[in-house]
Design an enzyme around this catalytic site. Structure first.
Site, PDB file in Angstrom:
ATOM      1  N   ASP A 250       0.921  -1.093   0.173  1.00  0.00           N
ATOM      2  CA  ASP A 250       0.077   0.048  -0.096  1.00  0.00           C
ATOM      3  C   ASP A 250       0.921   1.332   0.346  1.00  0.00           C
ATOM      4  O   ASP A 250       1.782   1.336   0.709  1.00  0.00           O
ATOM      5  CB  ASP A 250      -0.826  -0.056   1.336  1.00  0.00           C
ATOM      6  N   GLU A 292       0.747  -0.156  -5.073  1.00  0.00           N
ATOM      7  CA  GLU A 292      -0.177   0.798  -5.162  1.00  0.00           C
ATOM      8  C   GLU A 292       0.726   1.962  -5.194  1.00  0.00           C
ATOM      9  O   GLU A 292       1.152   2.548  -4.145  1.00  0.00           O
ATOM     10  CB  GLU A 292      -1.005   0.673  -4.026  1.00  0.00           C
TER      11      GLU A 292
END
Ligand code: GLC
Length: 602
Positions: A250, A292
């Site tokens: 993330d 990401e």
């Protein structure tokens, strides 16, 4: 078998580059013994996956991403839903945060309190492993998030830091006064300026300013501290051994901070990504790393690394995502045509193509290209914002602005696929022609996603035209505008499709397209990909494969268009291999209906 010496050398080089020789001398041995430990106990049932480390490149891959609680209440519920995915032809599922998050507002699970426990509402580790095994038996790979840029302030490391423990205070970036935070604030943009302005939070109990890029309760980890790296790699390998096939790292652009910079995409972040790649190749080669990185196009691309120095295996294709929406709003495909072939994934990696996910749409497009067409990037962005929030006259979209920044005039966009494509408006008004147009846009967008090289990703609920959740703000912890496009999955529609003719038509149609993609070899990553010249700005023409070309045509306009195809002279009847409909072409002239999208063999 021992870890390959080449990888060990690579890991050492990267470690020394990030932390310096002195810290390597102190911590290097501990790091290698951590890797050896995981290497020697890698579960044998994961061998099959390890022997096929490029599994994510398979031509028939179709993915879906979902929140477990919204989809099936909990992990036990998910166990019983495997048939749903199997009948759809889905082979990859990204389960959004399922690790134990802080109580109350936890940014949809992206504020993790314990990386090695499952959120109690959802189940426990044993149930999760059962889910992984069940799905694996059905040929479905499971991915989870690793929110490694920050922990919740309730994580045990943060709690110790709050108690004043200097060892754990060094896990984060904390400062005694405002001097350094103010310096950072001069160059570091704000992520959530509306709800959490600035990049720091002051905690009077320790008299420290803590780096909090996202929100007050998400504390950025200090990756310059080798202890942080060791703990994070330990957790990464622990996740890998649970049997997850892909780990979504993330918010990677934020991982490294340096004064005088934007603290995004710094060279050290790329070293860290290469290190993660080398570590996983050494210990758990079957696990794919999904990065990401929702940043500017060139910066996203950089996270693939190169064939010799690979970083991520899979990246979200936010470039095509933004360009698809741009073309929907402008009826002009020129920028998309320009961007689509600029960033071919290197051999070791692939794109994940999507149009909607749980996050907002940030309008990061190629500003130079917009300028080159005589448009102003700032005004262009504002056109997109007003088109998708529905305020632009004749817009069919029903989205909403997100994180409006009064200082920069910036805003992002929220809304479900159905709302942004015009279904919501059309269904409310009940106008059959508007509904048909929205449906044609739904077809066009999916055919395009399925034509692009890479893995298409569906955002759960979009396959049933899920509308915006207009009451999200009244629900506890769901005030953030992104909850508008995170409604509870409507099982009612799956169970009683006859009551929802439009939604079930969309679902059935999408299933047919999935099957088409899975039987058509020319969609595989091995087949070449080209954008063909188009005589109409509103029409995008793509080609897959050189030997036996498959042409895909997309009319982004509500008007009929006449284009020229390279079919040669004379009259020709083309058959769409997907719909089996025929089209007459004469002397290359080809007529397209409003929003028509079609495939042809050339
Ligand atoms: C990622 C997630 C987003 C979250 C943020 C902070 O961008 O997709 O939902 O808010 O990271 O963890």
């Amino acid at each position: 078998m021992a870890i390959s010496p080449t990888l060990l050398t690579e890991i050492e080089t990267l470690y020394r580059r990030i932390y310096g020789d002195e810290l390597f001398a102190i911590h290097g041995r501990a790091f290698f013994s951590l890797l050896e430990r995981y290497h020697s106990k890698r579960p044998s049932w994961l061998k099959k996956m390890d022997e096929n480390p490029q599994w994510f490149q398979q031509a028939n891959m179709i993915g879906i991403t979902l929140y477990i609680d919204l989809f099936s209440k909990d992990l036990t519920g998910l166990q019983s839903k495997v048939d749903y995915f199997q009948s759809m032809g889905v082979q990859y599922i990204h389960l959004m945060p399922l690790l134990k998050a802080r109580e109350g507002n936890n940014d949809g699970g992206y504020a993790v309190e314990d990386y090695q426990a499952i959120e109690p509402r959802l189940g426990d580790i044993a149930t999760f492993q059962d889910v992984i095994k069940t799905y694996m038996d059905h040929g479905i790979y499971i991915a989870i998030d690793f929110v490694l840029n920050h922990t919740a302030k309730e994580h045990r490391w943060a709690k110790k830091a709050l108690e004043g423990d200097p060892f754990y205070q060094a896990y984060y970036l904390m400062y005694d006064n405002e001097v350094i935070p103010n310096e950072f604030n001069k160059t570091v943009p704000e992520v959530l300026p509306d709800i959490y302005p600035g990049n720091f939070t002051y905690y009077p109990e320790i008299k420290k300013h803590v780096f909090t890029s996202f929100s007050e309760f998400q504390w950025d980890l200090n990756f310059a501290n080798p202890y942080v790296l060791h703990d994070i790699v330990d957790i990464f390998l622990w996740m890998a051994d649970m049997g997850v096939a892909m780990i979504r790292l993330d918010a990677i652009p934020f991982l490294w901070k340096e004064l005088g910079t934007t603290c995004r995409n710094l060279p050290r972040v790329h070293d860290l990504m290469r290190l993660f790649q080398a570590v996983k190749q050494a210990v758990a080669p079957g696990v794919a790393i999904l990065g990401e990185a929702i940043v500017e196009p060139e910066q996203i691309y950089h996270y693939f690394g190169t064939e010799k120095q690979p970083e991520c295996d899979v990246l979200y294709n936010a470039i095509s995502m933004v360009n698809i929406w741009d073309a929907i709003a402008t009826r002009d495909t020129r920028m998309m045509a320009h961007e689509l072939t600029r960033f071919p994934a290197p051999k070791h990696a692939t794109w994940m193509n999507y149009v909607r996910c749980h996050d907002d749409i940030g309008w990061g497009f190629n500003e130079d290209f917009i300028r080159s067409t005589g448009r102003d990037p700032y005004l262009h962005k504002h056109y997109l914002i007003s088109f998708f929030n529905g305020s632009f006259p004749y817009s069919f979209a029903r989205g909403q602005n997100y994180q409006e920044n009064a200082k920069t005039g910036d805003a992002r966009t929220n809304g479900t696929l159905s709302a942004l494509l015009g279904f919501e408006e059309a269904m409310e008004i009940g106008h059959p022609e508007m509904i048909e147009r929205a449906f044609l846009r739904f077809e066009l967008i999916h055919k395009l996603l399925f034509t692009l090289p890479g893995m298409p990703l569906i955002y759960s609920g979009d396959e049933w035209l899920q509308p915006n959740d207009k009451n999200h703000a009244d629900k506890p912890g769901k005030k953030d505008g992104r909850w508008m496009h995170r409604p509870v999955f409507a099982w009612e529609k799956v169970q009683h499709p006859e009551k929802y003719p439009l939604e079930s038509r969309a679902f059935t149609w999408l299933n047919t397209l999935i099957r088409f993609r899975q039987t058509e070899a020319r969609f595989s990553n091995q087949a070449s990909f080209q954008v063909l010249p188009s005589t109409e700005d509103a029409v995008l023409i793509l080609q897959r494969d050189e030997e036996k070309p498959l042409i895909a045509i997309f009319n982004f306009s509500e008007f009929p268009k006449m284009i020229h195809l390279p079919t040669g002279q004379g009259s020709l009847v083309l058959t769409d291999p997907f719909t089996l409909k025929t089209k007459n072409v004469f002397d290359g002239q080809c007529h397209l209906d409003p929003y028509e999208s079609c495939f042809f063999n050339l």
